[in-house]
Design an enzyme around this catalytic site. Structure first.
Site, PDB file in Angstrom:
ATOM      1  N   CYS A   1       0.819  -0.965  -0.019  1.00  0.00           N
ATOM      2  CA  CYS A   1      -0.088  -0.204   0.115  1.00  0.00           C
ATOM      3  C   CYS A   1       0.740   1.224   0.402  1.00  0.00           C
ATOM      4  CB  CYS A   1      -0.494  -0.212   1.496  1.00  0.00           C
ATOM      5  SG  CYS A   1       0.268  -0.253   2.915  1.00  0.00           S
TER       6      CYS A   1
ATOM      7  N   HIS B   1      -2.264   1.003   6.789  1.00  0.00           N
ATOM      8  CA  HIS B   1      -2.355   0.789   5.406  1.00  0.00           C
ATOM      9  C   HIS B   1      -3.373   2.698   5.008  1.00  0.00           C
ATOM     10  CE1 HIS B   1      -4.322  -1.271   1.846  1.00  0.00           C
ATOM     11  NE2 HIS B   1      -5.148  -1.005   1.885  1.00  0.00           N
TER      12      HIS B   1
ATOM     13  N   HIS C   1      -5.854   1.891  -3.471  1.00  0.00           N
ATOM     14  CA  HIS C   1      -5.097   1.645  -2.858  1.00  0.00           C
ATOM     15  C   HIS C   1      -4.430  -0.132  -3.271  1.00  0.00           C
ATOM     16  CE1 HIS C   1      -8.177  -1.401  -0.283  1.00  0.00           C
ATOM     17  NE2 HIS C   1      -8.374  -1.140  -1.578  1.00  0.00           N
TER      18      HIS C   1
END
Length: 431
Positions: free
Chosen positions: A343, A391, A403
């Protein structure tokens, strides 16, 4: 990222062409990916079931977790069949196991899996062009290998060519069918093969000039339909609006060619519209709404200086465009290239392309950013999946963000989704 992310199990909601993440089952099948110790995946369960049938996996049930017992079972299997003994279920090991299971072998991924040096026309062999039966999940052979090569050349199949038609291949076929506006069933029949070969052989390039063709209305009309072949001032306005929202990356020409159609498809994907490359009333209305909001935001922000506003607008436009082109790139822990991203590696890569240097990890990106009460396009949204910032993704408007998910690769998700909304930490600005 320095921490192992909690596995987020995701599925693709592609009913209208948009990839929205919700907790479901990852798209993969035994033979589609390399399996190793520490993984939790439905493919691991399939591996354990197969090893159990052959007498190598002796645990009372298949768990889907690749632990020491599975690792040892794979080593025993490899040793008995004169394979490299490393406990990793890679192509050679899986091919042998599939061969013993049902005779349908996924051909080893050797040097001929690198198709980048071959031209699209050269890679299309008669094995696919003359194939008369349906090609579907579970099949293997030369015809599947050719299918995967063509899908890979066109950007739909983003892993190694194996010759085995698993769920990853099926998902690629579905994506292609959806973009070609034909029946979406994941099965390759005559219509799909025809589209694949035609797409592969003919490339329509956008002209650098305005051709002398019958003109459309002189003003963009949201009640009309524009498609490949349309010309005139209306198309020029359409291209200008597409450019303003970051999906059309050249000067307007007034001609609706394949580049414009691709830009329209990218816009439709981003905004949960039917993906057909045709600018109809629904697409045009949404485009007008988005471009108007963007222009208003830019105008409001310009009080601090025209140069600053212009630079920020260009940055946001380019970030959204770059992020959109990377949709479908696979997830790779520690990955920072188009071969695979985690990510924070994805976020760093997109920002670096615009000359903005940001830290490598989620935690450091969180610390480096300026907090904002509400995210704007181009901001970074952060989530707590393992404890603290762990994240993140790039906000693209309409409560959506791009993402790299551990089970989906680069995709679009919605902040309103229950999984993400419960783990949302906030947004930061790093530009």
């Amino acid at each position: 990222m320095n921490k192992t992310l909690k596995r987020v199990v995701i599925s693709s909601a592609f009913a209208t062409g948009l990839l929205i993440t919700t907790p479901q089952v990852a798209d993969a099948a035994l033979g589609d990916q390399t399996l190793r110790k520490g993984m939790t995946d439905p493919d691991v369960k399939d591996l354990q079931d197969a090893l159990k049938k052959k007498g190598f996996f002796n645990y009372d049930q298949s768990t889907g977790y690749y632990g020491t017992i599975t690792h040892d079972a794979v080593r025993k299997f490899q040793k008995e069949h004169n394979l490299q003994v490393d406990g990793i279920a890679g192509p050679q090991t899986l091919n042998k196991l599939l061969e013993l299971m049902d005779g349908e072998v996924a051909p080893p991924t050797s040097s001929n899996t690198n198709t980048q040096s071959s031209s699209p026309t050269q890679s299309v062999s008669s094995s696919l062009a003359n194939y008369s039966s349906l090609i579907r999940q579970g099949q293997s052979g030369k015809h599947v290998e050719e299918l995967q090569k063509i899908l890979k050349e066109q950007g739909y199949f983003r892993t190694d060519v194996t010759g085995y038609f698993g769920r990853v291949t099926e998902a690629a076929v579905r994506d292609f069918q959806r973009d070609m506006n034909i029946k979406v069933d994941g099965i390759v029949g005559p219509q799909t093969i025809g589209k694949l070969l035609n797409e592969n052989k003919t490339e329509v390039k956008e002209p650098e000039y305005k051709p002398t063709l019958p003109q459309q209305t002189s003003k963009l009309d949201t009640s009309k339909v524009y498609r490949v072949g349309s010309t005139g001032q209306a198309v020029t306005e359409l291209q200008s609006q597409l450019r303003s929202v970051g999906v059309f990356n050249q000067d307007p020409t007034g001609y609706y060619g394949e580049i414009t159609a691709t830009s329209v498809r990218n816009f439709q994907r981003l905004h949960n519209l039917k993906v057909d490359g045709i600018a109809g009333p629904q697409t045009l209305s949404k485009l007008k709404e988005v471009s108007t909001n963007k222009n208003n935001n830019n105008s409001n922000a310009s009080n601090g200086g025209n140069n600053s506003s212009s630079n920020s607008s260009a940055f946001v436009t380019n970030v959204v465009a770059d992020a959109a082109t990377l949709i479908g790139v696979p997830y790779l822990w520690g990955g920072t290239t188009t071969n695979g991203f985690d990510c924070s590696g994805f976020v760093q890569y997109v920002f670096n392309k615009q000359g903005v240097s940001i830290p490598r990890t989620v935690a450091l990106q969180w610390n480096a950013g300026k907090s904002v009460s509400q995210p704007a396009v181009g901001d970074i949204v952060f989530f707590d999946t393992t404890g603290g910032p762990s994240h993140n993704g790039i906000y693209i408007g309409n409560n959506q963000f791009v993402h790299s998910g551990s089970s989906t690769g680069v995709t679009i998700a919605n902040l309103n989704n229950s999984y993400w909304s419960q783990r949302y930490l906030g947004a930061k600005r790093l530009h």
